[in-house]
Motif scaffolding. Structure first.
Motif, PDB file in Angstrom:
ATOM      1  N   GLU A 124      -4.161  -8.595   5.264  1.00  0.00           N
ATOM      2  CA  GLU A 124      -3.888  -7.292   4.676  1.00  0.00           C
ATOM      3  C   GLU A 124      -4.953  -6.297   5.092  1.00  0.00           C
ATOM      4  OE1 GLU A 124      -4.093  -8.734   0.793  1.00  0.00           O
ATOM      5  OE2 GLU A 124      -2.272  -9.898   1.148  1.00  0.00           O
ATOM      6  N   CYS A 125      -4.542  -5.067   5.242  1.00  0.00           N
ATOM      7  CA  CYS A 125      -5.504  -4.021   5.556  1.00  0.00           C
ATOM      8  C   CYS A 125      -6.539  -3.972   4.440  1.00  0.00           C
ATOM      9  CB  CYS A 125      -4.785  -2.687   5.680  1.00  0.00           C
ATOM     10  SG  CYS A 125      -5.898  -1.282   5.749  1.00  0.00           S
ATOM     11  N   GLU A 126      -7.795  -3.901   4.821  1.00  0.00           N
ATOM     12  CA  GLU A 126      -8.852  -3.948   3.807  1.00  0.00           C
ATOM     13  C   GLU A 126      -9.002  -2.649   3.031  1.00  0.00           C
ATOM     14  OE1 GLU A 126     -12.323  -6.586   4.710  1.00  0.00           O
ATOM     15  OE2 GLU A 126     -11.559  -6.392   6.755  1.00  0.00           O
ATOM     16  N   LEU A 127      -8.292  -1.612   3.423  1.00  0.00           N
ATOM     17  CA  LEU A 127      -8.299  -0.393   2.608  1.00  0.00           C
ATOM     18  C   LEU A 127      -7.025  -0.249   1.789  1.00  0.00           C
ATOM     19  CD1 LEU A 127     -10.005   2.385   4.788  1.00  0.00           C
ATOM     20  CD2 LEU A 127     -10.878   1.330   2.711  1.00  0.00           C
ATOM     21  N   CYS A 128      -5.874  -0.224   2.449  1.00  0.00           N
ATOM     22  CA  CYS A 128      -4.642   0.058   1.696  1.00  0.00           C
ATOM     23  C   CYS A 128      -3.976  -1.209   1.164  1.00  0.00           C
ATOM     24  CB  CYS A 128      -3.662   0.840   2.552  1.00  0.00           C
ATOM     25  SG  CYS A 128      -2.965  -0.106   3.913  1.00  0.00           S
ATOM     26  N   GLY A 129      -4.401  -2.369   1.646  1.00  0.00           N
ATOM     27  CA  GLY A 129      -3.860  -3.614   1.124  1.00  0.00           C
ATOM     28  C   GLY A 129      -2.484  -3.985   1.652  1.00  0.00           C
ATOM     29  N   ARG A 130      -1.964  -3.195   2.578  1.00  0.00           N
ATOM     30  CA  ARG A 130      -0.631  -3.525   3.099  1.00  0.00           C
ATOM     31  C   ARG A 130      -0.735  -4.651   4.119  1.00  0.00           C
ATOM     32  NH1 ARG A 130       1.472   2.221   5.026  1.00  0.00           N
ATOM     33  NH2 ARG A 130      -0.656   2.267   5.812  1.00  0.00           N
ATOM     34  N   GLU A 131       0.310  -5.459   4.130  1.00  0.00           N
ATOM     35  CA  GLU A 131       0.342  -6.569   5.070  1.00  0.00           C
ATOM     36  C   GLU A 131       1.016  -6.081   6.354  1.00  0.00           C
ATOM     37  OE1 GLU A 131       1.891 -11.029   4.808  1.00  0.00           O
ATOM     38  OE2 GLU A 131       1.097 -10.252   2.915  1.00  0.00           O
ATOM     39  N   LEU A 165      -8.480  -3.054   9.556  1.00  0.00           N
ATOM     40  CA  LEU A 165      -7.745  -1.916   9.004  1.00  0.00           C
ATOM     41  C   LEU A 165      -6.449  -1.696   9.763  1.00  0.00           C
ATOM     42  CD1 LEU A 165     -10.675   0.688   8.795  1.00  0.00           C
ATOM     43  CD2 LEU A 165      -9.964  -0.952   7.050  1.00  0.00           C
ATOM     44  N   CYS A 166      -5.452  -1.220   9.044  1.00  0.00           N
ATOM     45  CA  CYS A 166      -4.217  -0.850   9.726  1.00  0.00           C
ATOM     46  C   CYS A 166      -4.507   0.428  10.509  1.00  0.00           C
ATOM     47  CB  CYS A 166      -3.075  -0.642   8.724  1.00  0.00           C
ATOM     48  SG  CYS A 166      -3.218   0.807   7.686  1.00  0.00           S
ATOM     49  N   ARG A 167      -3.619   0.718  11.420  1.00  0.00           N
ATOM     50  CA  ARG A 167      -3.848   1.869  12.290  1.00  0.00           C
ATOM     51  C   ARG A 167      -4.017   3.187  11.519  1.00  0.00           C
ATOM     52  NH1 ARG A 167      -3.846   2.212  18.221  1.00  0.00           N
ATOM     53  NH2 ARG A 167      -3.898   4.441  18.535  1.00  0.00           N
ATOM     54  N   PRO A 168      -3.135   3.502  10.562  1.00  0.00           N
ATOM     55  CA  PRO A 168      -3.322   4.767   9.833  1.00  0.00           C
ATOM     56  C   PRO A 168      -4.643   4.821   9.055  1.00  0.00           C
ATOM     57  CG  PRO A 168      -1.093   3.931   9.502  1.00  0.00           C
ATOM     58  CD  PRO A 168      -1.849   2.849  10.197  1.00  0.00           C
ATOM     59  N   CYS A 169      -5.035   3.719   8.403  1.00  0.00           N
ATOM     60  CA  CYS A 169      -6.312   3.726   7.678  1.00  0.00           C
ATOM     61  C   CYS A 169      -7.470   3.871   8.655  1.00  0.00           C
ATOM     62  CB  CYS A 169      -6.482   2.456   6.851  1.00  0.00           C
ATOM     63  SG  CYS A 169      -5.451   2.466   5.374  1.00  0.00           S
ATOM     64  N   HIS A 170      -7.347   3.213   9.790  1.00  0.00           N
ATOM     65  CA  HIS A 170      -8.406   3.318  10.784  1.00  0.00           C
ATOM     66  C   HIS A 170      -8.586   4.774  11.227  1.00  0.00           C
ATOM     67  CE1 HIS A 170     -10.454   1.015  14.327  1.00  0.00           C
ATOM     68  NE2 HIS A 170     -11.201   1.990  13.842  1.00  0.00           N
TER      69      HIS A 170
HETATM   70 ZN   LIG Z   1      -4.393   0.399   5.733  1.00  0.00          ZN
END
Ligand SMILES: [Zn+2]
Ligand SMILES: [Zn+2]
Length: 215
Positions: A124-131, A165-170
């Motif tokens: 999971e993204c370490e910021l938004c938690g989405r898988e 991180l996912c791309r948008p969070c990054h």
């Molecule tokens: Zn994210």
């Protein structure tokens, strides 16, 4: 909603989060921000040329240059009015400047070569938690390593710490702070999460469905 439209929304949110007025009002709920940005994007989207709406790495050659692009003619007046009435922009020029920057980021991200994903670490993204597919972010960005060592900001063994991180969070992380600020002041996830703009971004992002094509 198309994956490209959600990219446009993400970049709008990231730019709006840099606005001190918006970020200082603690109670601007994620849902309000989401509604506002959804509204703006839905107004702009149908007015954009097809080449821009379908922008991708493989259609790069057909994507119009944002600088030459007649944004002033295409943007619905309601969008500019909203940006002004919420106090986000001080005038028409300012509003077009903001929109142009958002579109530049949008094109840059969509037309980037496909990233090398790795799903071997965190799920999971370490910021938004989405898988979702993840990228790794050097908490102390590589471009700063020489300086970091010279000025003894961090010991050498910390240089390789990463966050998944996912791309948008990054891209949100790199939007709110320069590499040097990240290296000096936001070199852990906890420190990043102390920032109000990152908190707001994270709350917003965690509620977004990740477009199928966005991986
Ligand atoms: Zn994210
Ligand atoms: Zn990064």
């Amino acid at each position: 909603m198309s994956a490209n439209l959600s990219q446009l929304k993400d970049h709008l949110v990231q730019h709006l989060l840099m606005d001190p007025e918006l970020t200082s009002s603690e109670e601007t709920a994620a849902s309000e921000l989401d509604d506002f940005v959804s509204y703006l994007s839905s107004e702009i989207w149908p007015c954009l040329p097809k080449e821009l709406r379908n922008a991708s790495y493989s259609t790069l050659a057909n994507v119009p240059g944002i600088d030459e692009f007649a944004l002033e003619e295409l943007t619905p007046p309601t969008v500019i009015e909203s940006l002004l009435s919420y106090g986000i922009c001080s005038g028409d020029d300012d509003a077009f400047r903001l929109l142009r920057k958002v579109l530049q980021d949008y094109v840059k991200e969509l037309c980037a070569p496909p990233p090398i994903w790795s799903a071997t670490r965190a799920k999971e993204c370490e910021l938004c938690g989405r898988e979702v597919p993840l990228t790794y972010h050097h908490l102390i960005p590589r471009s700063t390593h020489a300086k970091v060592l010279k000025r003894k900001w961090h010991p050498e063994e910390m240089l390789n710490s990463v966050a998944w991180l996912c791309r948008p969070c990054h891209s949100a992380v790199h939007r709110v702070a320069s590499n040097e600020d990240l290296a000096r002041s936001y070199y852990t996830l906890d420190l990043l999460l102390e920032r109000e703009d990152i908190q707001k971004w994270t709350r917003y992002a965690s509620k977004q469905r990740y477009g199928v094509k966005r991986g």
